[in-house]
Design a protein around this motif. Structure first.
Motif, PDB file in Angstrom:
ATOM      1  N   ARG A 137       0.555  -0.795  -0.334  1.00 16.54           N
ATOM      2  CA  ARG A 137       0.115   0.113   0.116  1.00 16.54           C
ATOM      3  C   ARG A 137       0.751   1.241  -0.530  1.00 16.54           C
ATOM      4  N   GLU A 138       2.011   1.428   1.137  1.00 15.64           N
ATOM      5  CA  GLU A 138       2.578   2.619   1.265  1.00 15.64           C
ATOM      6  C   GLU A 138       3.861   2.379  -0.360  1.00 15.64           C
ATOM      7  N   LEU A 139       3.851   1.701  -0.175  1.00 19.57           N
ATOM      8  CA  LEU A 139       4.646   1.521  -1.922  1.00 19.57           C
ATOM      9  C   LEU A 139       4.290   2.120  -3.233  1.00 19.57           C
ATOM     10  N   GLY A 140       3.022   1.283  -3.400  1.00 16.81           N
ATOM     11  CA  GLY A 140       2.156   1.929  -4.787  1.00 16.81           C
ATOM     12  C   GLY A 140       1.583   3.220  -4.323  1.00 16.81           C
ATOM     13  N   ALA A 141       1.394   4.235  -3.648  1.00 17.24           N
ATOM     14  CA  ALA A 141       1.064   5.409  -2.612  1.00 17.24           C
ATOM     15  C   ALA A 141       1.946   5.931  -3.174  1.00 17.24           C
ATOM     16  N   ALA A 142       3.377   5.249  -2.926  1.00 11.34           N
ATOM     17  CA  ALA A 142       4.441   6.436  -3.042  1.00 11.34           C
ATOM     18  C   ALA A 142       4.781   6.597  -4.494  1.00 11.34           C
ATOM     19  N   LEU A 143       4.291   5.662  -5.544  1.00 12.23           N
ATOM     20  CA  LEU A 143       4.633   6.037  -7.080  1.00 12.23           C
ATOM     21  C   LEU A 143       3.594   5.659  -7.722  1.00 12.23           C
ATOM     22  N   GLY A 144       2.418   6.774  -6.855  1.00 14.34           N
ATOM     23  CA  GLY A 144       1.404   6.982  -7.690  1.00 14.34           C
ATOM     24  C   GLY A 144       0.221   6.206  -7.875  1.00 14.34           C
ATOM     25  N   CYS A 145       0.129   4.698  -7.561  1.00 12.69           N
ATOM     26  CA  CYS A 145      -0.524   3.720  -7.744  1.00 12.69           C
ATOM     27  C   CYS A 145      -1.769   3.913  -6.978  1.00 12.69           C
ATOM     28  N   ASP A 146      -3.151   3.633  -7.103  1.00 15.84           N
ATOM     29  CA  ASP A 146      -4.470   3.856  -6.029  1.00 15.84           C
ATOM     30  C   ASP A 146      -4.154   2.840  -5.048  1.00 15.84           C
ATOM     31  N   PRO A 147      -3.711   3.390  -4.077  1.00 13.57           N
ATOM     32  CA  PRO A 147      -3.678   2.432  -2.789  1.00 13.57           C
ATOM     33  C   PRO A 147      -4.295   1.783  -2.766  1.00 13.57           C
ATOM     34  N   ASP A 148      -5.447   1.560  -2.312  1.00 13.02           N
ATOM     35  CA  ASP A 148      -6.330  -0.121  -1.509  1.00 13.02           C
ATOM     36  C   ASP A 148      -6.686  -0.753  -3.111  1.00 13.02           C
ATOM     37  N   LEU A 149      -5.984  -0.630  -4.357  1.00 11.03           N
ATOM     38  CA  LEU A 149      -6.610  -1.083  -5.128  1.00 11.03           C
ATOM     39  C   LEU A 149      -4.924  -2.580  -5.095  1.00 11.03           C
ATOM     40  N   VAL A 150      -3.985  -1.488  -4.640  1.00 11.81           N
ATOM     41  CA  VAL A 150      -2.933  -1.945  -3.873  1.00 11.81           C
ATOM     42  C   VAL A 150      -2.534  -3.197  -3.437  1.00 11.81           C
ATOM     43  N   GLU A 151      -3.388  -2.240  -1.988  1.00  8.96           N
ATOM     44  CA  GLU A 151      -3.881  -3.285  -1.169  1.00  8.96           C
ATOM     45  C   GLU A 151      -5.051  -4.791  -1.583  1.00  8.96           C
ATOM     46  N   ALA A 152      -5.916  -4.684  -1.952  1.00 13.51           N
ATOM     47  CA  ALA A 152      -6.879  -5.433  -2.273  1.00 13.51           C
ATOM     48  C   ALA A 152      -5.592  -6.900  -2.781  1.00 13.51           C
ATOM     49  N   ALA A 153      -4.845  -6.512  -4.015  1.00 13.64           N
ATOM     50  CA  ALA A 153      -3.884  -7.141  -4.426  1.00 13.64           C
ATOM     51  C   ALA A 153      -3.289  -7.882  -4.077  1.00 13.64           C
ATOM     52  N   CYS A 154      -2.256  -7.634  -2.864  1.00 11.95           N
ATOM     53  CA  CYS A 154      -1.553  -8.548  -1.405  1.00 11.95           C
ATOM     54  C   CYS A 154      -2.241  -9.162  -0.899  1.00 11.95           C
ATOM     55  N   LEU A 155      -3.520  -8.508  -0.223  1.00  9.30           N
ATOM     56  CA  LEU A 155      -4.085  -9.395   0.490  1.00  9.30           C
ATOM     57  C   LEU A 155      -4.866 -10.698  -0.246  1.00  9.30           C
ATOM     58  N   SER A 156      -5.030 -10.173  -1.775  1.00 11.75           N
ATOM     59  CA  SER A 156      -5.935 -11.747  -1.968  1.00 11.75           C
ATOM     60  C   SER A 156      -4.404 -12.198  -2.690  1.00 11.75           C
ATOM     61  N   HIS A 157      -3.619 -12.261  -3.138  1.00 10.52           N
ATOM     62  CA  HIS A 157      -2.551 -13.220  -3.291  1.00 10.52           C
ATOM     63  C   HIS A 157      -2.160 -14.394  -3.331  1.00 10.52           C
ATOM     64  N   ASP A 158      -2.528 -14.375  -1.882  1.00 10.22           N
ATOM     65  CA  ASP A 158      -2.157 -16.046  -1.786  1.00 10.22           C
ATOM     66  C   ASP A 158      -3.524 -16.664  -1.685  1.00 10.22           C
ATOM     67  N   MET A 159      -4.551 -15.942  -1.777  1.00 11.19           N
ATOM     68  CA  MET A 159      -5.932 -16.790  -1.007  1.00 11.19           C
ATOM     69  C   MET A 159      -6.083 -18.203  -1.574  1.00 11.19           C
ATOM     70  N   GLY A 160      -4.912 -18.020  -3.474  1.00 11.51           N
ATOM     71  CA  GLY A 160      -5.520 -19.862  -3.367  1.00 11.51           C
ATOM     72  C   GLY A 160      -4.308 -20.937  -2.434  1.00 11.51           C
TER      73      GLY A 160
END
Length: 426
Positions: A74-97
């Motif tokens: 979330r913090e790295l993505g926000a620093a680079l201009g990404c939507d922080p909620d979008l990056v956080e959602a991806a990070c939270l879900s990346h290992d779900m499977g």
């Protein structure tokens, strides 16, 4: 920026709470999902309760790793201009499977599923997000029956969670790679997610997620290993030990053309830092120093990537396919050395290999027992899917889906019940 295609959902739906962004909704759906909660009972590196030591009774799980990855991303993505909620959602879900017993369980399930498309944790994550996690149901275009569309996340969120954007056997440079991001029967939604995307290329947010994943687990696995007493920090100065670490890293965590001298220089750079936890002895002062070292390492790895990426692309917002995350080669080597240290001294311990062998037996026997008895033993959701499956291949995939959802404890409990001698079953 994020256009209408990025915020589109597979199934159109109204927003029940106006004022939220599409990516805030994505993040909330992932946070409230059962699949995320189940990660609390799934192995990250060391199986919870596998040692009598106090610290080993509560090592990091897939859930705590995902939360830490999300904070970094979330913090790295926000620093680079990404939507922080979008990056956080991806990070939270990346290992779900990921299935019970970590990568060990993943390999065992892949063996069982070899004739129905194989098993890969990242492909399973996409399947959970778009099909298995019960959140939204819509009428099927073919039959009119209600079918699940999973969490029905936005295109950008699903793309950001896709670490390997290709099906099995389609790795762009290594056709024999076991890494892939989608099963054959999930290709329709995958093709929708990837509409307009360059072939095989990860979106920028997925690259941020991927690096955050590397940073979080390399640093925290090293921290857990040191804290648990599996790693003597003095061994990092001994030449024979160092060569073993570098041998683990080359080919597994860095390309095979990496020289041991490069990795030696990377390790020395870390050891030379004044904050490095030399002489760790488990005291409160040493624990605080170790915690500071983990913060320093995370900051070092993220700031290096941020600085190098900004140098390449300037100060504007970097999103989707407008940029590539740039991580300096030297920093990747430092991260890889930490991974190799945890691998060598935590994952390769004799008791861990014995435990992994037992885990593989549990998965194999559980899969065979469920196959012989199904739909007995399946949860109601998977029982219905099994009954409605079109053929043996589809039915086997349902069994794989069920096993992948189990926590470590649930897999062991059901295995014990289904494999107990008749008359001794609880």
């Amino acid at each position: 920026m994020y256009d209408g295609a990025a915020t589109e959902r597979w199934a159109t739906e109204p927003d029940k709470r106006p004022g939220r962004t599409a990516f805030q909704r994505d993040r909330a759906r992932v946070l409230h999902s059962a699949s995320l909660r189940r990660l609390a009972g799934k192995t990250q590196v060391v199986t919870p309760g596998s040692s009598s030591q106090v610290w080993d009774a509560s090592p990091r799980t897939r859930l705590t790793h995902s939360l830490e990855c999300a904070q970094v991303g979330r913090e790295l993505g926000a620093a680079l201009g990404c939507d922080p909620d979008l990056v956080e959602a991806a990070c939270l879900s990346h290992d779900m499977g990921h299935p019970p017993f970590g990568h060990n369980g993943e390999q065992a399930l892949n063996d069982f599923a070899k004739d129905c498309g194989g098993f890969e944790g990242n492909a399973q994550s996409l399947r959970l997000l778009t099909r298995l996690e019960p959140k939204r149901f819509v009428p099927s275009a073919e039959s009119g029956e209600m079918v699940s569309v999973g969490l029905n996340l936005t295109r950008a969120a699903l793309d950001a969670a896709t670490k390997y954007p290709w099906p099995r056997g389609a790795h762009p440079t290594d056709p024999g790679s076991v890494k892939f991001g989608v099963y054959e029967d999930d290709l329709p939604v995958f093709d929708w997610v990837r509409r307009g995307a360059p072939a095989h290329r990860k979106c920028f947010e997925a690259q941020v997620m991927d690096w955050s994943d590397d940073v979080a687990y390399s640093v925290h696995d090293f921290e857990d290993g040191l804290h648990a007493g599996h790693l003597d920090p003095n061994c990092l100065f001994a030449e024979p030990e160092r060569q073993e670490i570098f041998a683990v890293a080359i080919g597994r965590y860095v390309p095979e053309d990496t020289s041991p001298d490069e990795l030696s220089a990377a390790l020395d750079r870390l050891l030379d830092e004044e904050w490095w936890p030399h002489g760790y002895d488990g005291s409160a002062v040493a624990q605080a120093r170790l915690k500071d070292a983990t913060s320093q390492l995370i900051g070092r790895f993220c700031l290096s990537a941020e600085g190098a990426t900004r140098q390449a692309y300037g100060t504007g917002r970097l999103t989707r396919y407008a940029a590539e995350l740039v991580v300096p080669r030297e920093v990747r080597h430092e991260c890889a050395v930490l991974k190799a240290v945890a691998d060598r001294y935590v994952m390769q311990r004799d008791e861990q290999e014995r435990l992994r062998a037992d885990q593989r037996i549990v998965i194999a026997e559980l899969a065979d027992a469920l196959t012989a008895r199904a739909p007995e033993g399946l949860d109601p959701q998977f029982r219905a899917l099994f009954t409605g499956a079109a053929d043996d291949r589809a039915r086997k995939r349902v069994i794989v889906d069920q096993i992948a959802c189990f926590t470590d404890a649930a897999a062991r409990s059901l295995h014990a019940r289904l494999t107990a001698p008749r008359g001794h079953r609880p």
